[in-house]
Design a protein around this motif. Structure first.
Motif, short mmCIF file in Angstrom:
data_model
loop_
_atom_site.label_atom_id
_atom_site.label_comp_id
_atom_site.label_asym_id
_atom_site.label_seq_id
_atom_site.Cartn_x
_atom_site.Cartn_y
_atom_site.Cartn_z
N HIS A 194 43.21 30.14 47.33
CA HIS A 194 43.92 29.21 46.43
C HIS A 194 44.56 30.01 45.29
O HIS A 194 45.72 29.82 44.94
CB HIS A 194 42.92 28.17 45.89
CG HIS A 194 43.40 27.40 44.68
ND1 HIS A 194 43.47 27.95 43.42
CD2 HIS A 194 43.86 26.13 44.56
CE1 HIS A 194 43.93 27.05 42.57
NE2 HIS A 194 44.18 25.94 43.24
N GLY A 240 41.35 23.63 38.43
CA GLY A 240 41.97 22.55 37.64
C GLY A 240 41.92 22.80 36.14
O GLY A 240 42.40 21.98 35.36
N LYS A 283 42.54 38.11 36.10
CA LYS A 283 41.09 38.31 36.24
C LYS A 283 40.76 38.91 37.60
O LYS A 283 39.62 39.27 37.86
CB LYS A 283 40.35 37.00 36.04
CG LYS A 283 40.42 36.51 34.59
CD LYS A 283 39.24 35.60 34.28
CE LYS A 283 39.58 34.61 33.19
NZ LYS A 283 40.17 33.36 33.73
#
Ligand code: 6PG
Length: 471
Positions: A187, A131, A262
């Motif tokens: 995710h 988030g 990343k």
């Protein structure tokens, strides 16, 4: 403040860590924060004024003000920094204390840490958090994994701080061991796929239809009002309205077309290969981040291979409508790939995941939140062991309605020489998944011919080898 007052201690007071501390405190939980960087400690103390929050930069003091058994959470970059925090705090801890890693750690590192800490009778949880900065402050989606009893101890804090959708918390205990970090990794793989798809739609609208930033803003804004409604479409619409903060013009046109990463998308693809789960769209998205980095080579090749000029025939509005259909089709296939991977991983790693819970906690707070997740939750609620989202009756109806759109858009992109690897991978995933026959019989024949690897037959059980006739 009294000693041993704080219910949770946070190590790592970067923006994410700080915001999560403030979020926990807003919900009535006293939280202490530790960071070696005094400016971050001061930032927490000033932002947390009037709240049950205390930032310190002495590890001794930090440990001494935590309630026992202690709960120490860390939000630090994945890899060596996580081990370094564990090594720093361990000498102060006692059996029964709990360490929580809230970062994007690789699930195999999380597995190792479970063993190492378990040997020392220190409990451990790996919690994926999504988030961004805003989510951390006002309600993220959180994906906890580890021993259920350890999560039991802290669940009120996480439930209070999580995003809420229709009265349900966007956090749910997911399974043992590294289940939480694994789900967060997938995710992020889905996140990569969706971001690449949206970028390809932008390319088609920009270079294919020559639309202005203002027009792009309006299209994504209107798309965000219906079936495509999602965080990523919403922020995309807003990006086109952002003026350059240094010079005149819009910021999007000044940003270099080289995307960083990343690594979590790459990890998803890597583990999908280990599990032998096809992840066409996500793999394409990872490859395109890599391709984007080859900027000087691309510039050189652009001079060698000039682009043919092809213009779109037909109505602009028809193209935009079809693109919207193609994007929804491809978003569905991306979630389908991620969910299928979780199903397989759950069996392989004994996570015992409930995919309906995963879809439910992704409906709010996280980067991949989308109206579509409501439909995905329903599909897995109805049929928890669903082998592939594409065959759910409701979802397959949506897919069928748009399969002409994805074909139309992919063909147009080929003619326009606009690369759409994620769109075409989504279509290829669908076409191959729904193909009762694939040419893998030829691959088997070739393997048997050159390496005696054997093959199976369509008409008899068993494995066979043939002496192939070769000239
Ligand atoms: C989230 C995000 C976050 C991730 C960034 C950057 O769920 O809040 O996934 O965890 O760090 O999206 O990821 P990349 O650098 O790999 O693009």
């Amino acid at each position: 403040m009294d000693n041993s007052f704080y219910e949770l201690g946070m190590v790592g007071l970067g923006v994410m860590g700080r915001n999560l501390v403030l979020n926990f405190a807003d919900h009535g939980f006293p939280v202490a924060g530790f960071d070696k960087d005094t400016t971050k400690v001061s930032a927490l103390n000033s932002e947390g004024e009037g709240k049950k929050v205390k930032g310190v930069n002495s590890l001794n003091e930090f440990i001494s003000i935590l309630k026992k058994p202690r709960v120490i959470m860390m939000l630090v970059p994945a890899g060596a920094p996580v081990d370094s925090v564990i090594n720093d705090v361990l000498p102060f801890l006692e059996p029964g204390d709990l360490i929580i890693d809230g970062g994007n750690s690789h699930f195999t590192d999380t597995n190792k840490r479970f063993i190492e800490l378990g040997n020392k009778k220190i409990h451990f949880l790996g919690i994926g958090i999504s988030g961004g900065e805003h989510g951390a402050r006002f309600g993220p989606s959180m994906m906890p994994g580890g021993p259920a009893e350890a999560y039991e101890r802290v669940h009120p804090i996480f439930e209070a701080a999580s995003a809420k959708v229709k009265g349900s918390n966007c956090v749910e205990y997911l399974g043992p061991g590294s289940a939480g970090h694994y789900v967060k990794m997938v995710h992020n793989g889905i996140e990569y796929g969706l971001m690449q798809l949206i970028s390809e739609s932008y390319d088609l609208l920009k270079r294919g239809l020559n639309l202005s930033n203002d027009e792009l803003h309006k299209i994504y804004q209107s798309w965000n009002e219906a079936e495509l409604q999602s965080f990523l479409i919403e922020i995309t619409a807003n990006i086109f309205m952002q003026p350059d903060d240094k010079k005149s013009g819009m910021l999007i046109d000044k940003i270099l077309d080289k995307a960083k990463q990343k690594g979590t998308g790459k990890w998803t693809s890597q583990d999908a290969m280990n599990l032998q789960v096809p992840l066409n769209t996500i793999d394409a998205a990872v490859a395109m981040r890599d391709m984007s980095a080859y900027k000087p080579e691309r510039e050189n090749a652009a001079k060698i291979f000039s682009k043919t000029s092809f213009s779109l025939s037909g109505h602009k509005n028809d193209f935009i409508t079809r693109l919207r259909g193609a994007l929804y089709f491809s978003m569905i296939t991306t979630y389908a790939q991620g969910m299928a991977m979780l199903l397989s991983a759950s069996k392989e790693y004994d996570y015992n995941l409930k995919l309906q819970d995963v879809a439910r906690i992704w409906r709010g707070g996280c980067i991949i939140r989308a109206a579509l997740l409501e439909e995905i939750t329903k599909a897995f609620d109805k049929s928890p062991g669903l082998s592939n989202l594409l065959i759910d009756p409701g979802i397959s109806t949506e897919i069928k309605k748009r399969s002409n759109d994805i074909r139309f858009i992919t063909k147009a992109a080929i003619d326009l020489e606009i690369p759409v690897p994620a769109f075409s991978a989504s279509l290829a995933y669908f076409d191959s998944y729904k193909s009762a026959w694939l040419p893998a019989n030829l691959v088997q024949a070739q393997r048997d011919l050159f390496g005696a690897h054997t093959y199976e037959r369509v008409d008899e059980v068993g494995v066979y080898h043939t002496q192939w006739n070769q000239k």
